[in-house]
Design a protein around this motif. Structure first.
Motif, PDB file in Angstrom:
ATOM      1  N   LYS A   3      63.544  54.650  -5.647  1.00 48.30           N
ATOM      2  CA  LYS A   3      62.875  55.488  -6.643  1.00 48.30           C
ATOM      3  C   LYS A   3      62.214  54.667  -7.751  1.00 48.30           C
ATOM      4  CE  LYS A   3      67.289  56.279  -9.018  1.00 48.30           C
ATOM      5  NZ  LYS A   3      68.291  57.278  -9.426  1.00 48.30           N
ATOM      6  N   GLN A   4      62.859  53.567  -8.184  1.00 49.21           N
ATOM      7  CA  GLN A   4      62.258  52.780  -9.248  1.00 49.21           C
ATOM      8  C   GLN A   4      60.913  52.206  -8.817  1.00 49.21           C
ATOM      9  OE1 GLN A   4      65.333  52.401  -8.013  1.00 49.21           O
ATOM     10  NE2 GLN A   4      66.852  52.086  -9.639  1.00 49.21           N
ATOM     11  N   THR A   5      60.829  51.803  -7.537  1.00 50.52           N
ATOM     12  CA  THR A   5      59.593  51.221  -7.016  1.00 50.52           C
ATOM     13  C   THR A   5      58.508  52.277  -6.876  1.00 50.52           C
ATOM     14  OG1 THR A   5      60.994  49.706  -5.762  1.00 50.52           O
ATOM     15  CG2 THR A   5      58.659  49.764  -5.184  1.00 50.52           C
ATOM     16  N   ILE A   6      58.887  53.448  -6.365  1.00 43.87           N
ATOM     17  CA  ILE A   6      57.914  54.530  -6.209  1.00 43.87           C
ATOM     18  C   ILE A   6      57.333  54.923  -7.561  1.00 43.87           C
ATOM     19  CG2 ILE A   6      57.656  56.969  -5.584  1.00 43.87           C
ATOM     20  CD1 ILE A   6      59.817  56.483  -3.436  1.00 43.87           C
ATOM     21  N   ALA A   7      58.185  55.002  -8.581  1.00 41.23           N
ATOM     22  CA  ALA A   7      57.726  55.417  -9.905  1.00 41.23           C
ATOM     23  C   ALA A   7      56.685  54.471 -10.482  1.00 41.23           C
ATOM     24  CB  ALA A   7      58.913  55.517 -10.856  1.00 41.23           C
ATOM     25  N   ILE A   8      56.754  53.202 -10.092  1.00 40.51           N
ATOM     26  CA  ILE A   8      55.862  52.191 -10.668  1.00 40.51           C
ATOM     27  C   ILE A   8      54.687  51.869  -9.753  1.00 40.51           C
ATOM     28  CG2 ILE A   8      55.738  49.768 -11.418  1.00 40.51           C
ATOM     29  CD1 ILE A   8      58.692  50.065 -12.260  1.00 40.51           C
ATOM     30  N   ASP A   9      54.916  51.794  -8.449  1.00 34.44           N
ATOM     31  CA  ASP A   9      53.929  51.207  -7.543  1.00 34.44           C
ATOM     32  C   ASP A   9      53.278  52.174  -6.574  1.00 34.44           C
ATOM     33  OD1 ASP A   9      53.957  48.489  -8.403  1.00 34.44           O
ATOM     34  OD2 ASP A   9      55.965  48.301  -7.565  1.00 34.44           O
ATOM     35  N   THR A  10      53.327  53.473  -6.840  1.00 32.48           N
ATOM     36  CA  THR A  10      52.604  54.421  -5.996  1.00 32.48           C
ATOM     37  C   THR A  10      51.105  54.183  -6.147  1.00 32.48           C
ATOM     38  OG1 THR A  10      54.317  56.108  -6.155  1.00 32.48           O
ATOM     39  CG2 THR A  10      52.099  56.867  -5.599  1.00 32.48           C
ATOM     40  N   PRO A  11      50.371  53.963  -5.033  1.00 33.21           N
ATOM     41  CA  PRO A  11      48.931  53.687  -5.156  1.00 33.21           C
ATOM     42  C   PRO A  11      48.140  54.915  -5.566  1.00 33.21           C
ATOM     43  CG  PRO A  11      49.570  53.888  -2.847  1.00 33.21           C
ATOM     44  CD  PRO A  11      50.841  53.935  -3.639  1.00 33.21           C
ATOM     45  N   TYR A  12      46.960  54.674  -6.087  1.00 31.65           N
ATOM     46  CA  TYR A  12      46.052  55.756  -6.452  1.00 31.65           C
ATOM     47  C   TYR A  12      45.601  56.507  -5.206  1.00 31.65           C
ATOM     48  CZ  TYR A  12      45.511  53.051 -10.787  1.00 31.65           C
ATOM     49  OH  TYR A  12      45.734  52.361 -11.949  1.00 31.65           O
ATOM     50  N   VAL A  13      45.269  57.786  -5.395  1.00 30.68           N
ATOM     51  CA  VAL A  13      44.692  58.555  -4.292  1.00 30.68           C
ATOM     52  C   VAL A  13      43.366  57.927  -3.864  1.00 30.68           C
ATOM     53  CG1 VAL A  13      43.761  60.811  -3.623  1.00 30.68           C
ATOM     54  CG2 VAL A  13      45.833  60.673  -5.017  1.00 30.68           C
ATOM     55  N   ARG A  14      42.562  57.505  -4.844  1.00 26.13           N
ATOM     56  CA  ARG A  14      41.341  56.735  -4.592  1.00 26.13           C
ATOM     57  C   ARG A  14      41.427  55.454  -5.409  1.00 26.13           C
ATOM     58  NH1 ARG A  14      36.014  60.667  -4.611  1.00 26.13           N
ATOM     59  NH2 ARG A  14      36.572  61.922  -2.793  1.00 26.13           N
ATOM     60  N   PRO A  15      41.034  54.310  -4.862  1.00 23.02           N
ATOM     61  CA  PRO A  15      41.125  53.045  -5.607  1.00 23.02           C
ATOM     62  C   PRO A  15      40.305  53.099  -6.894  1.00 23.02           C
ATOM     63  CG  PRO A  15      40.667  52.644  -3.287  1.00 23.02           C
ATOM     64  CD  PRO A  15      40.520  54.114  -3.494  1.00 23.02           C
ATOM     65  N   ASP A  16      40.864  52.508  -7.966  1.00 21.78           N
ATOM     66  CA  ASP A  16      40.113  52.425  -9.211  1.00 21.78           C
ATOM     67  C   ASP A  16      38.969  51.432  -9.049  1.00 21.78           C
ATOM     68  OD1 ASP A  16      39.769  52.785 -12.179  1.00 21.78           O
ATOM     69  OD2 ASP A  16      40.192  50.635 -12.098  1.00 21.78           O
ATOM     70  N   ALA A  17      37.834  51.770  -9.604  1.00 21.58           N
ATOM     71  CA  ALA A  17      36.636  50.935  -9.443  1.00 21.58           C
ATOM     72  C   ALA A  17      36.834  49.532  -9.997  1.00 21.58           C
ATOM     73  CB  ALA A  17      35.448  51.610 -10.122  1.00 21.58           C
ATOM     74  N   TYR A  18      37.699  49.383 -11.000  1.00 26.64           N
ATOM     75  CA  TYR A  18      37.875  48.080 -11.633  1.00 26.64           C
ATOM     76  C   TYR A  18      39.245  47.456 -11.342  1.00 26.64           C
ATOM     77  CZ  TYR A  18      33.677  49.442 -14.123  1.00 26.64           C
ATOM     78  OH  TYR A  18      32.394  49.828 -14.419  1.00 26.64           O
ATOM     79  N   GLY A  19      40.012  48.080 -10.456  1.00 29.03           N
ATOM     80  CA  GLY A  19      41.305  47.518 -10.090  1.00 29.03           C
ATOM     81  C   GLY A  19      42.340  47.572 -11.196  1.00 29.03           C
ATOM     82  N   SER A  20      42.252  48.576 -12.068  1.00 31.20           N
ATOM     83  CA  SER A  20      43.207  48.687 -13.172  1.00 31.20           C
ATOM     84  C   SER A  20      44.622  48.900 -12.643  1.00 31.20           C
ATOM     85  CB  SER A  20      42.815  49.860 -14.071  1.00 31.20           C
ATOM     86  OG  SER A  20      43.794  50.069 -15.059  1.00 31.20           O
ATOM     87  N   LEU A  21      45.579  48.129 -13.164  1.00 30.62           N
ATOM     88  CA  LEU A  21      46.969  48.310 -12.761  1.00 30.62           C
ATOM     89  C   LEU A  21      47.551  49.569 -13.385  1.00 30.62           C
ATOM     90  CD1 LEU A  21      48.419  44.683 -12.849  1.00 30.62           C
ATOM     91  CD2 LEU A  21      47.902  46.080 -10.852  1.00 30.62           C
ATOM     92  N   ALA A  22      47.333  49.760 -14.682  1.00 30.75           N
ATOM     93  CA  ALA A  22      47.744  51.011 -15.327  1.00 30.75           C
ATOM     94  C   ALA A  22      46.718  52.079 -14.997  1.00 30.75           C
ATOM     95  CB  ALA A  22      47.856  50.822 -16.833  1.00 30.75           C
ATOM     96  N   VAL A  23      47.191  53.288 -14.742  1.00 31.32           N
ATOM     97  CA  VAL A  23      46.265  54.358 -14.387  1.00 31.32           C
ATOM     98  C   VAL A  23      45.308  54.617 -15.546  1.00 31.32           C
ATOM     99  CG1 VAL A  23      47.898  56.155 -15.148  1.00 31.32           C
ATOM    100  CG2 VAL A  23      46.068  56.734 -13.558  1.00 31.32           C
ATOM    101  N   PRO A  24      44.004  54.638 -15.290  1.00 33.29           N
ATOM    102  CA  PRO A  24      43.050  54.894 -16.376  1.00 33.29           C
ATOM    103  C   PRO A  24      43.120  56.345 -16.845  1.00 33.29           C
ATOM    104  CG  PRO A  24      41.981  53.864 -14.469  1.00 33.29           C
ATOM    105  CD  PRO A  24      43.334  54.317 -14.015  1.00 33.29           C
ATOM    106  N   ILE A  25      42.717  56.565 -18.084  1.00 34.40           N
ATOM    107  CA  ILE A  25      42.587  57.921 -18.606  1.00 34.40           C
ATOM    108  C   ILE A  25      41.168  58.400 -18.297  1.00 34.40           C
ATOM    109  CG2 ILE A  25      42.691  59.407 -20.626  1.00 34.40           C
ATOM    110  CD1 ILE A  25      44.510  57.361 -21.942  1.00 34.40           C
TER     111      ILE A  25
END
Length: 393
Positions: A3-25
């Motif tokens: 669960k700790q890994t899922i909470a942190i490392d679940t990939p985006y539904v679509r890749p971020d254009a700039y490869g941001s590690l934190a989910v963009p707003i």
């Protein structure tokens, strides 16, 4: 993954254009499409793509995706408050002439929603003792749209047998919907107990430092019409979707939820044990205490931890007010499961507009203080509590 890994490392539904590690707003309203066909497919839900931020936003979708994987749910929908999650879920099952089997022992606004607001639209409450399984069975009829309860009631700290209630409800074709805010969904496996839908105030544990309002509907897919109505009717027509800013803050909170919760639950248990040594306290109520009447059931249903909410009873309402006024470290504030420890007198605040005879039915006493235990050192919390009580010795 754990669960700790899922909470942190679940990939985006679509890749971020700039490869941001934190989910963009994604602080915008509209999204552009390559052509008219793609636009039509997105609006009619034939493809997974945001069309309008009132019903779908990439920042919110990322939070929903992480929670869905953590809970193994069929669907997760994020709302702008816990009450929005509750009201939208109940509106998905209720209609004129239906009834909701529930308890007097509910959070004040939830009880008011069911007993007052929905009643005006022809949905009747059936308030029963949900620890009495025969009373539950007798209350359900062909007009019952759901059984609804809190897995640990606030502030009574009552625990009902979820598996037994689910069996009764399902035999009659009725969903079991629960508010699971008091124990995080990372700790429980309520689907295995027969729960069909969880509603969560993500304002609480997820936001961590009381940073943002939010609510989640965690739907296990056993009654498909519920998600159908939420996704394709209520989100569009009521407009209660979570904002991208709240989703960003709560995603950050989700990443540290497990470590924070483990500390808070450990603090709550240690605090409850320490408070029992203070003679001026008449009662300490915490489901993690081994002699608590719900201890065994809570351990079986929720695991080894027992949440971060407890209550104490003093001699009178006046004693409660004097106690609150003398606190130096603990904050006089509402909310639950902030990083800070909070204290409140529920009868005069959360339930302050209820008449005394209704408070008695709800078992909300004038002598009760509710504590939401935070991340501070327990020794400092106990010292503050003790000094606030000393003048009443």
């Amino acid at each position: 993954m754990k669960k700790q890994t899922i909470a942190i490392d679940t990939p985006y539904v679509r890749p971020d254009a700039y490869g941001s590690l934190a989910v963009p707003i994604y602080n915008n309203v509209a999204f552009e499409f390559d052509d008219a066909a793609e636009m039509a497919d997105a609006f009619c839900n034939r493809i997974k793509a945001p069309d309008y931020a009132r019903v779908e936003n990439p920042t919110v979708t990322n939070l929903e995706q992480r929670v869905r994987l953590l809970t193994n749910a069929a669907h997760v929908t994020a709302f702008n408050s816990g009450m929005a999650a509750i009201s939208n879920t109940l509106l998905a099952v209720a209609s004129q002439g239906k009834n909701i089997v529930t308890s007097h022992h509910l959070f004040g606004n939830t009880l008011a929603l069911i007993s007052n607001t929905l009643l005006r639209f022809g949905v009747k409450p059936r308030l029963r003792d949900l620890t009495d399984l025969q009373a539950v069975e007798d209350a359900i009829d062909e007009h019952t749209c759901c059984v609804f309860l809190e897995i640990v009631t606030n502030p009574q700290l009552e625990v009902a047998d979820l598996h037994a209630i689910a069996e009764i409800a399902h035999q009659k074709g009725v969903p079991l919907i629960v508010d699971s805010t008091v124990i995080p969904f990372t700790e429980t496996h309520l689907r295995e107990l027969g729960v069909d839908v969880e509603v969560v105030s993500s304002t609480k544990y997820l936001s961590g430092g009381g940073t943002s309002l939010g609510g989640l509907v965690i739907d296990y897919g056993t009654f498909p019409l519920i998600n159908q109505r939420i996704k394709y009717e209520l989100l569009f027509n009521l407009g209660a979707y979570m904002t991208s800013q709240a989703a960003y803050l709560q995603t950050l909170g989700l990443e540290t939820l497990d470590v924070r919760y483990q500390r808070q639950a450990a603090n709550a248990l240690q605090l409850a044990e320490g408070l029992r040594e203070l003679g001026m306290i008449q009662n300490v109520n915490y489901i993690g205490l081994k002699d608590n009447p719900y201890y065994q059931l809570a351990q079986r249903q929720f695991g080894k931890t027992a949440g971060a909410m407890l209550t104490i009873d003093l001699a009178s309402k006046d004693a409660c007010f004097r106690f609150l006024n003398r606190l130096r470290l603990i904050h006089r504030a509402t909310n639950l499961f902030d990083n800070r420890t909070l204290a409140i007198h529920p009868a005069s605040t959360i339930f302050g507009l209820f008449p005394e005879h209704q408070l008695e039915k709800m078992n909300v006493r004038q002598t009760t203080i509710r504590l939401s235990v935070g991340l501070e050192a327990v020794e400092d919390l106990l010292e503050d509590l003790q000094q606030a009580l000393e003048d009443d010795l």
